[in-house]
Design an enzyme around this catalytic site. Structure first.
Site, PDB file in Angstrom:
ATOM      1  N   GLU A 171     -45.156 -25.948  80.993  1.00 30.34           N
ATOM      2  CA  GLU A 171     -44.898 -25.356  82.305  1.00 30.34           C
ATOM      3  C   GLU A 171     -43.423 -25.603  82.628  1.00 30.34           C
ATOM      4  OE1 GLU A 171     -47.788 -26.287  85.328  1.00 30.34           O
ATOM      5  OE2 GLU A 171     -46.751 -25.093  86.838  1.00 30.34           O
ATOM      6  N   ASP A 199     -45.722 -23.843  72.481  1.00 28.50           N
ATOM      7  CA  ASP A 199     -45.056 -22.773  73.224  1.00 28.50           C
ATOM      8  C   ASP A 199     -46.076 -21.670  73.506  1.00 28.50           C
ATOM      9  OD1 ASP A 199     -43.311 -21.065  74.441  1.00 28.50           O
ATOM     10  OD2 ASP A 199     -42.437 -20.317  72.563  1.00 28.50           O
TER      11      ASP A 199
END
Ligand code: 9MR
EC number: 3.2.1.4
Length: 579
Positions: free
Chosen positions: A556, A547
């Protein structure tokens, strides 16, 4: 200063903790329908007891025992199942295992994914190009319009007689593709196909599927209003001279991590191609069909889509295999373009999808001439480069109406069902009890969309057979996306207790707001780690996620991943309403 340093250190350790030590009890952090299968996965060597407790009262409402062990094929870790499906009473609960602690809290109730579904559709609104997002609709993520795209240049690779190099065209609106600010026809294709199919498969659910966008209350379902924002852009991507469609609208290189309105690099449309043109044809045909029923709201739109589709089809007939090869293009033309390539090497599947949509629109069987449906071969899962199955879904959906060849329809139906059955094989052995992740192949770039698209295929199998084991497995993949997975993350921004906070998404990085833009689906584990971020904590296929906004390969967001998330969560809601 010392205080400041301490804060930074605490923040750093929190990040490390959050990343490296996912809690050993993992489940869907949003919750379950009362009559659904409800399980948590516990990483435990021992077959210990577990308890389900009510959050409000702290009282135990159920006691059970963990299942036999399952060994994870990717990491070798041992997991067990805590099954509390028998608890149907609405409420807020958590699972507790002595010595291992508590799970995230979750709810049992009807309409439990209503917000998840609405937020993931609303995610598209936040991706809109060329329009201000006012607070009324965007809340704290309000922002000025970016990329008017009313002065887009014709790239040297895209010239035609009436449009010489550097001629200026207007090509505004659309959605930003992903964490970057470019607009790609191929990826718009599957995205639009998925959202429009949700509407065609569950029209009455979509009537009341509201997302608080400027067009809500205009008498058109929000999912169609949202799709229309991108459809208007797509229509501008066709060269009116010959019907060919530009592959993408892009800067030569990616923008920095800035807000949309601060990104002012020149933009180009580049090379026309067969994949882009056929995807465009499919979307136009589907849109023409749908918007025919909204003629009074959008006069002439449906006809414009028909014209665009036919012109595109004719171009593709004359140019059946013009592939987009970015490296080759850069050798021949300037400026070099190094943004997302979406360079498909095989357009057989685009022919299938476009032909199916044209046939469903016109009922002219001629469109199927010379199209190889490969109905006897295993059905491929939809991805941006593989859209064959979208054609199958459409032919089956309209089989009766268009009087499709019953033998073809039957074989496509069989194909979908056997795809679903293959997914279900060995489900009982899977460490997270999901069809997602059976093989390491599932953890490709954008693996979350693999889980969501498998869920959709299972729901089609359910529609064909009415066998609830398919819906249960589809639900299992939604559970995966919302937390029952080896990372412990809920992959939809804005949701879950262990939530994605740092997606590779330019507005979320640049807006100075701690919370990322909500309703966006993170790509998910991808052991190839092409971004070379240093914060990954595992190389195991199902854990290879970080993350961190450096991680464009695992964290993404992208429109072609959000669309199946919308479909899966909304379709489950629709089906639960029908019960
Ligand atoms: O989703 C795409 C993935 O299948 C490819 O392997 C990858 C590398 O080419 O590109 C992904 O798509 C990205 C696109 O090229 C540019 N915008 C962001 C997309 C998601 O990462």
């Amino acid at each position: 200063m010392l205080h400041f340093l301490c804060l930074i250190l605490v923040g750093f350790f929190n990040l490390l903790l959050a990343q490296s030590a996912p809690a050993p009890i993992r489940l869907n952090q949003i919750g379950f329908y009362p009559n659904a299968q409800k399980i948590a996965i516990v990483l435990s060597e021992k077959q210990t007891p577990f308890e389900l407790k009510d959050v409000l009262t702290g009282k135990t409402v159920f006691k059970g025992r963990l299942s036999e062990p399952r060994t994870n094929q990717h990491s070798g870790k041992i997991s067990r199942i805590a099954d509390f499906s028998s608890i149907r009473k609405a409420g807020k609960y958590f699972v507790e295992v002595q010595s291992l602690g508590k799970s995230a809290p979750f709810e049992i109730k009807e309409r439990v994914y209503k917000e998840v579904a609405a937020a993931s559709l609303k995610g598209f609104y936040y991706q809109r190009v060329s329009i201000d997002l006012p607070e009324k609709f965007a809340g704290k993520w309000a922002r000025p319009a970016g990329h008017p795209d009313n002065k887009v240049l014709i790239h040297a690779s895209a010239v035609s007689e009436s449009r010489p190099e550097n001629a200026v065209i207007s090509s505004s609106k659309g959605w930003y593709d992903a964490g970057d600010y470019n607009k790609y026809i191929v990826n718009s294709g599957i995205t639009m196909g998925t959202l429009l199919s949700l509407y065609e498969d569950y029209p009455s659910f979509c009537e009341n599927f509201m997302t608080n966008i400027p067009e809500s209350n205009n008498g058109v379902p929000d999912v169609l209003d949202e799709a229309l924002w991108n459809l208007r852009w797509m229509l501008t991507m066709q060269d009116p001279a010959d019907g060919g469609v530009y592959h993408k609208l892009t800067n030569p290189r990616f923008d920095g991590m800035v807000m949309p309105d601060a990104a002012k690099n020149p933009r180009y449309v580049v090379q026309k191609g067969t994949a882009a043109t056929l995807d465009f044809v499919a979307v136009m045909a589907q849109s023409a069909r749908i918007f025919k029923n909204f003629e009074n709201k959008f006069p002439g739109l449906s006809d414009s889509c028909v014209t665009a589709a036919v012109k595109g089809w004719e171009w593709a007939k004359k140019n059946p295999a013009v592939l987009y090869n970015q490296d080759e293009m850069n050798k021949k033309f300037d400026p070099d373009v190094v943004t997302g390539a979406y360079g498909d090497r095989d357009v057989k599947d685009e022919w299938v999808w476009a032909a199916a949509e044209m046939y469903a629109l016109t009922k002219k069987p001629d469109y199927l001439k010379d199209i190889d449906f490969q109905a006897g071969q295993a059905m491929p899962l939809p991805t941006w480069s593989q859209v064959r199955t979208l054609g199958y879904y459409t032919l089956i959906r309209f089989a009766e109406e268009i009087k499709a060849d019953p033998a073809l329809t039957k074989s496509l139906e069989k194909n979908i069902i056997s795809f679903a059955d293959n997914l279900l094989t060995d489900l009982e052995k899977q460490p997270y009890h999901t069809v997602m992740g059976k093989t390491a192949k599932d953890y490709s770039w954008g693996s979350s969309s693999v889980a969501a698209n498998q869920g959709i295929a299972l729901l089609y199998a359910f529609k064909l057979t009415k066998n609830p084991r398919y819906t249960q497995a589809a639900q299992g993949n939604l559970d995966y996306l919302l937390g029952r997975n080896a990372t412990g993350y809920c992959f939809l921004t804005g949701f879950g207790s262990k939530r994605v906070m740092h997606p590779h998404h330019r507005p979320s990085v640049a807006d100075g707001i701690a919370d990322p833009v909500p309703g966006l689906l993170s790509g998910g584990p991808n052991p190839a780690q092409q971004d070379k971020c240093t914060t990954y904590t595992s190389k195991f296929a199902d854990e290879s996620f970080t993350d961190d906004d450096c991680s464009y390969a695992s964290n993404e967001i992208a429109i072609n991943w959000n669309a199946p998330m919308v479909y899966l969560s909304a379709a489950l809601e629709a089906l639960s309403e029908m019960k």
